[in-house]
Design a protein around this motif. Structure first.
Motif, short mmCIF file in Angstrom:
data_model
loop_
_atom_site.label_atom_id
_atom_site.label_comp_id
_atom_site.label_asym_id
_atom_site.label_seq_id
_atom_site.Cartn_x
_atom_site.Cartn_y
_atom_site.Cartn_z
N GLY A 23 0.80 -1.23 0.00
CA GLY A 23 0.00 0.00 0.00
C GLY A 23 0.82 1.27 0.00
O GLY A 23 0.29 2.37 -0.24
N VAL A 44 3.43 -5.76 -5.22
CA VAL A 44 2.79 -7.07 -5.05
C VAL A 44 1.29 -6.96 -4.79
O VAL A 44 0.62 -7.97 -4.53
CB VAL A 44 3.46 -7.86 -3.89
CG1 VAL A 44 4.91 -8.16 -4.24
CG2 VAL A 44 3.38 -7.10 -2.56
N ILE A 91 -7.50 1.76 12.24
CA ILE A 91 -6.11 2.07 11.84
C ILE A 91 -6.11 3.41 11.10
O ILE A 91 -6.90 3.62 10.16
CB ILE A 91 -5.54 0.96 10.93
CG1 ILE A 91 -5.33 -0.33 11.72
CG2 ILE A 91 -4.23 1.42 10.29
CD1 ILE A 91 -4.87 -1.51 10.90
N ALA A 99 -5.54 2.07 1.46
CA ALA A 99 -4.32 1.69 0.74
C ALA A 99 -3.48 0.68 1.51
O ALA A 99 -2.93 -0.25 0.93
CB ALA A 99 -3.48 2.94 0.43
N GLY A 100 -3.37 0.83 2.83
CA GLY A 100 -2.48 -0.01 3.62
C GLY A 100 -2.97 -1.44 3.69
O GLY A 100 -4.18 -1.71 3.67
C1 LIG Z 1 -0.90 8.83 8.65
C2 LIG Z 1 -0.71 7.36 8.95
C3 LIG Z 1 -1.35 6.83 10.05
C4 LIG Z 1 -1.22 5.47 10.34
N1 LIG Z 1 -1.84 4.98 11.45
C5 LIG Z 1 -1.69 3.67 11.75
C6 LIG Z 1 -2.36 3.10 12.88
O1 LIG Z 1 -3.11 3.75 13.60
N2 LIG Z 1 -2.14 1.78 13.14
C7 LIG Z 1 -1.35 0.99 12.34
O2 LIG Z 1 -1.21 -0.19 12.61
N3 LIG Z 1 -0.74 1.50 11.25
C8 LIG Z 1 -0.90 2.80 10.94
N4 LIG Z 1 -0.28 3.30 9.82
C9 LIG Z 1 0.56 2.40 8.99
C10 LIG Z 1 -0.32 1.68 7.97
O3 LIG Z 1 -1.09 0.71 8.63
C11 LIG Z 1 0.45 1.00 6.83
O4 LIG Z 1 -0.52 0.61 5.95
C12 LIG Z 1 1.25 -0.24 7.14
O5 LIG Z 1 2.16 0.01 8.15
C13 LIG Z 1 2.07 -0.68 5.94
O6 LIG Z 1 1.27 -1.32 5.00
P1 LIG Z 1 1.43 -1.01 3.43
O7 LIG Z 1 0.60 -1.99 2.74
O8 LIG Z 1 1.16 0.42 3.17
O9 LIG Z 1 2.97 -1.39 3.21
P2 LIG Z 1 4.13 -0.64 2.41
O10 LIG Z 1 4.30 0.73 2.96
O11 LIG Z 1 3.95 -0.77 0.95
O12 LIG Z 1 5.35 -1.56 2.85
C14 LIG Z 1 5.82 -1.56 4.19
C15 LIG Z 1 6.99 -2.55 4.29
O13 LIG Z 1 6.51 -3.87 4.18
C16 LIG Z 1 7.13 -4.55 3.07
N5 LIG Z 1 6.05 -5.37 2.51
C17 LIG Z 1 4.86 -4.95 2.05
N6 LIG Z 1 4.07 -6.00 1.74
C18 LIG Z 1 4.79 -7.11 2.02
C19 LIG Z 1 4.52 -8.50 1.94
N7 LIG Z 1 3.34 -8.98 1.50
N8 LIG Z 1 5.51 -9.36 2.32
C20 LIG Z 1 6.70 -8.92 2.78
N9 LIG Z 1 7.01 -7.61 2.88
C21 LIG Z 1 6.06 -6.73 2.51
C22 LIG Z 1 7.64 -3.44 2.18
O14 LIG Z 1 8.76 -3.87 1.42
C23 LIG Z 1 8.04 -2.39 3.21
O15 LIG Z 1 9.29 -2.70 3.76
C24 LIG Z 1 -0.41 4.65 9.51
C25 LIG Z 1 0.21 5.19 8.38
C26 LIG Z 1 0.06 6.53 8.10
C27 LIG Z 1 0.73 7.08 6.87
#
Ligand SMILES: Cc1cc2nc3c(=O)[nH]c(=O)nc-3n(C[C@H](O)[C@H](O)[C@H](O)COP(=O)(O)OP(=O)(O)OC[C@H]3O[C@@H](n4cnc5c(N)ncnc54)[C@H](O)[C@@H]3O)c2cc1C
Length: 256
Positions: A23, A44, A91, A99-100
């Motif tokens: 995401g 992915v 979250i 997106a996440g």
């Molecule tokens: C403003 C803001 C507020 C947030 N608040 C919270 C909250 O309250 N609680 C909470 O828990 N989170 C919070 N988050 C984080 C959010 O949940 C993210 O979505 C999560 O941390 C990462 O998921 P992503 O899919 O965006 O991963 P990405 O950002 O795309 O990747 C994160 C990492 O994981 C790796 N990765 C991704 N997918 C895989 C996979 N399938 N296998 C192995 N490695 C992988 C990537 O290489 C990277 O290193 C917040 C983020 C923001 C920007």
């Protein structure tokens, strides 16, 4: 920086300094801040093997690319493990939830993230492109996991508990947990996982023992959690976080 959308699980291979992209809610921010400098991104998000939610036997299996919003809205998850849907729905903000992804959150293992608490609290199994890992072996401290280079999370199987609850005390600017507690009761015992309070998500054996004896808010409140090793920062002292752990576990039991 190179960008490539993986066309299949077999094609989701990383070069030396590449990273998986899901995401982007953690990774893109880290790149903008100069905290991560990958040479290439392998996207992915659309891999079929990382999609879908299914309930079979005593577990809910969720594909790693499933967004927080999809988990929050899933009728299957709300029916089988309402606390998990509740957690996903709280979250971040709407953009982050849309997106996440589950896999991104677990791979990132932010010490204040929500999903690691549910994954450890439920004793989930993490499926990867290479093996399966127990939650107890997966989380290894601050932004550290058992994942090897190039290993991709494909899905997570969450055992269905008799009862479970989640409460977080939000840091209002970031919406991450200043402290969060996930409690789960199974026929085999009780699990309690805490996020936000220390250098990584952890289980509280004192709370687990107290709640196994007596599954009640009063029982959780009676536990005086030690502040040793907990975080102190401008948002709260270690002692404050320790007090929050028992209180949030009590409220989580009340909500279960
Ligand atoms: C403003 C803001 C507020 C947030 N608040 C919270 C909250 O309250 N609680 C909470 O828990 N989170 C919070 N988050 C984080 C959010 O949940 C993210 O979505 C999560 O941390 C990462 O998921 P992503 O899919 O965006 O991963 P990405 O950002 O795309 O990747 C994160 C990492 O994981 C790796 N990765 C991704 N997918 C895989 C996979 N399938 N296998 C192995 N490695 C992988 C990537 O290489 C990277 O290193 C917040 C983020 C923001 C920007």
């Amino acid at each position: 920086m190179n960008y490539q959308a993986a066309s299949s699980l077999a094609a989701a291979q990383l070069g030396a300094d590449d990273k998986f992209l899901a995401g982007g809610q953690s990774l893109l921010g880290a790149i903008k801040l100069g905290l991560a400098e990958p040479t290439g991104l392998v996207d992915v998000r659309r891999l079929p093997e990382l999609q879908g939610i299914s309930v079979s036997g005593q577990a809910v299996r969720i594909g790693a690319a499933t967004t927080h919003a999809t988990v929050a809205a899933s009728a299957e998850v709300r029916q089988a493990i309402p606390a998990l849907a509740d957690l996903a729905g709280r979250i971040g903000d709407r953009q982050v939830r849309n997106a996440g992804t589950l896999g991104g959150s677990l791979a990132n293992n932010d010490p204040a993230a929500c999903y690691p608490a549910a994954t450890l609290g439920l004793g989930a199994t993490i499926h990867t492109s290479r093996r399966t890992l127990a939650a107890d072996d997966f989380f290894q401290g601050l932004f550290a996991t058992a994942l090897q280079d190039g290993e991709l999370i494909t899905a997570v199987s969450f055992p269905i508990p008799k009862a479970a609850g989640w409460q977080k005390f939000k840091q209002p600017a970031s919406r991450f947990s200043l402290v969060g507690a996930f409690v789960a009761r199974f026929d085999t015992g009780v699990r309690v996982a805490v996020t936000g309070a220390g250098p990584g998500v952890f289980r509280s054996s004192e709370l687990e023992a107290a709640l196994a004896r007596d599954w009640s808010p009063a029982s959780a409140r009676s536990v005086k959690v030690s502040a040793d090793g907990l975080n102190t920062d401008l948002h709260g002292t270690a002692a404050y976080r320790a007090a929050l752990i028992s209180e949030l576990a009590a409220r989580a039991v009340a909500s279960a």
